[in-house]
Enzyme design. Structure first.
Site, mmCIF file in Angstrom:
data_model
loop_
_atom_site.group_PDB
_atom_site.id
_atom_site.type_symbol
_atom_site.label_atom_id
_atom_site.label_comp_id
_atom_site.label_asym_id
_atom_site.label_seq_id
_atom_site.Cartn_x
_atom_site.Cartn_y
_atom_site.Cartn_z
ATOM 1 N N ASN A 1 1.083 -1.258 -0.055
ATOM 2 C CA ASN A 1 -0.037 -0.048 -0.103
ATOM 3 C C ASN A 1 0.929 1.153 -0.126
ATOM 4 O OD1 ASN A 1 -1.822 1.966 0.246
ATOM 5 N ND2 ASN A 1 -2.323 1.382 2.476
ATOM 6 N N LYS B 1 -0.007 4.291 -0.428
ATOM 7 C CA LYS B 1 -0.558 5.475 0.245
ATOM 8 C C LYS B 1 -0.304 6.784 -0.631
ATOM 9 C CE LYS B 1 -0.276 3.418 4.692
ATOM 10 N NZ LYS B 1 -0.427 3.515 6.056
ATOM 11 N N HIS C 1 -9.987 1.763 4.290
ATOM 12 C CA HIS C 1 -8.672 1.864 4.863
ATOM 13 C C HIS C 1 -8.874 2.703 6.283
ATOM 14 C CE1 HIS C 1 -4.469 2.788 6.168
ATOM 15 N NE2 HIS C 1 -4.182 1.692 5.432
ATOM 16 N N GLU D 1 -6.292 -4.683 10.527
ATOM 17 C CA GLU D 1 -5.251 -3.707 10.791
ATOM 18 C C GLU D 1 -5.489 -2.722 11.986
ATOM 19 O OE1 GLU D 1 -2.934 -2.547 6.804
ATOM 20 O OE2 GLU D 1 -4.541 -1.226 6.888
ATOM 21 N N GLY E 1 1.494 2.449 10.975
ATOM 22 C CA GLY E 1 2.641 3.656 10.793
ATOM 23 C C GLY E 1 3.044 3.963 12.075
ATOM 24 N N GLY F 1 2.428 -0.997 4.529
ATOM 25 C CA GLY F 1 2.681 0.530 4.124
ATOM 26 C C GLY F 1 4.035 0.971 3.989
ATOM 27 N N GLY F 2 4.626 1.364 5.030
ATOM 28 C CA GLY F 2 5.821 2.101 5.127
ATOM 29 C C GLY F 2 7.025 1.223 4.638
HETATM 30 P P1 PGA Z 1 2.287 0.527 7.885
HETATM 31 O O1 PGA Z 1 0.853 0.512 7.215
HETATM 32 O O2 PGA Z 1 2.947 -0.584 7.222
HETATM 33 O O3 PGA Z 1 2.967 1.749 7.324
HETATM 34 O O4 PGA Z 1 1.939 0.390 9.596
HETATM 35 C C1 PGA Z 1 -0.115 -0.356 6.919
HETATM 36 C C2 PGA Z 1 -1.324 0.027 6.097
HETATM 37 O O5 PGA Z 1 -1.803 1.148 6.610
HETATM 38 O O6 PGA Z 1 -1.917 -0.670 5.408
#
Ligand code: PGA
Length: 275
Positions: free
Chosen positions: A13, A15, A103, A191, A197, A258-259
């Site tokens: 993802n 973002k 999300h 999640e 994040g 995400g990150g």
């Molecule tokens: P993250 O994000 O891996 O940066 O914690 C996950 C997401 O929002 O799907």
């Protein structure tokens, strides 16, 4: 439960990160870091920004890269006066296979509700069943667009012991009025909001407990087969160091990342979680 072998799924993802030139580099780097066996073992999906879907899709197609394409959001209408929105058809025409729906960032910052989530999912799935626009599709059938429904509790809700209830309600409402066949195309991402994040992932055991609850709700909404068949992803601060601990859990079939997904080295290491 526990006999079905579900195909592991890792979703990047992105973002609101990377522009369309950066996404080309990203895909090339990611490809170099993977062996064909890796992407046979694990299905890999890249969900870039809307503006990158065409670029990413063309590169995947022309270079035959072993990645699927995902979107991060979708409107519930086929077309119309909805300034700034993108329809399921537009995504399908770009050969998008998955779309993230509900999300927690959409819920927190853009007023997303379970009712809107449900409308989006129904729109995506009704298109999947009756692909409109086949006439003008140059290359045959449009792919089935599969929703990735995101659910998860806040830290406060977890502390109050409300996790199971909150997650169950998001599923009942988000997946309301779908028939069993439709349910079978859905992927669910658990999640926890407090893990996204933050660098503070859930404990794999905590996540697996919620997954078991999610399967119970899926069995109620559909059938035992629905529960058995549906892929459940964990999301929230997944990285190369913790992915294996999640993947060894029978209940967990993959991750929404995400990150760490923005760094091709890290995302490749997440994909190759067993190494
Ligand atoms: P993250 O994000 O891996 O940066 O914690 C996950 C997401 O929002 O799907």
């Amino acid at each position: 439960m526990g006999m079905t072998k579900r195909h592991p799924l890792m979703v990047a993802n992105h973002k609101m990160n990377l522009h369309h030139l950066e996404v080309i580099q990203y895909l090339q780097k990611l490809t170099y870091r993977l062996q064909p066996e890796d992407t046979e073992r694990v299905e890999v999906v890249i969900a870039p920004a809307f503006t990158n879907l065409r670029t990413a899709g063309l590169l995947i197609e022309t270079d035959r890269l072993p990645f699927g394409l995902g979107a991060q959001h979708v409107h519930w209408s086929e077309k119309g006066a909805f300034t700034g929105e993108v329809s399921p058809l537009m995504l399908a025409r770009l050969h998008t296979q998955y779309v993230i729906i509900g999300h927690s960032e959409r819920r927190q910052h853009f007023g997303e509700t379970d009712e809107l989530v449900n409308r989006r999912i129904k729109a995506v799935l009704s298109q999947a069943q009756h692909p409109f626009d086949k006439r003008i599709s140059e290359d045959g059938e449009l792919p089935t667009l599969q929703p990735i429904l995101c659910v998860g509790e806040t830290w406060e809700q977890r502390e109050q012991g409300e996790t199971d209830q909150v997650v169950s309600e998001m599923l009942y409402r988000g997946l309301a009025k779908l028939d069993t066949e439709q349910l079978h195309t859905v992927v669910v991402a658990y999640e926890p909001v407090w893990a996204i994040g933050t660098g503070r992932s859930a404990q794999p055991e905590q996540a697996a407990e919620v997954m078991i609850r999610i399967r119970k709700v899926l069995a109620e909404l559909g059938s035992d087969e629905t529960a058995e068949h549906t892929r459940l992803l964990y999301g929230g601060s997944v990285n190369p160091g913790n992915i294996k601990d999640f993947m060894v859990k029978e209940a967990i079939d993959g991750a929404l990342v995400g990150g760490a997904s923005l760094d091709p080295d890290k995302f490749a290491a997440v994909i190759r979680y067993w190494v």
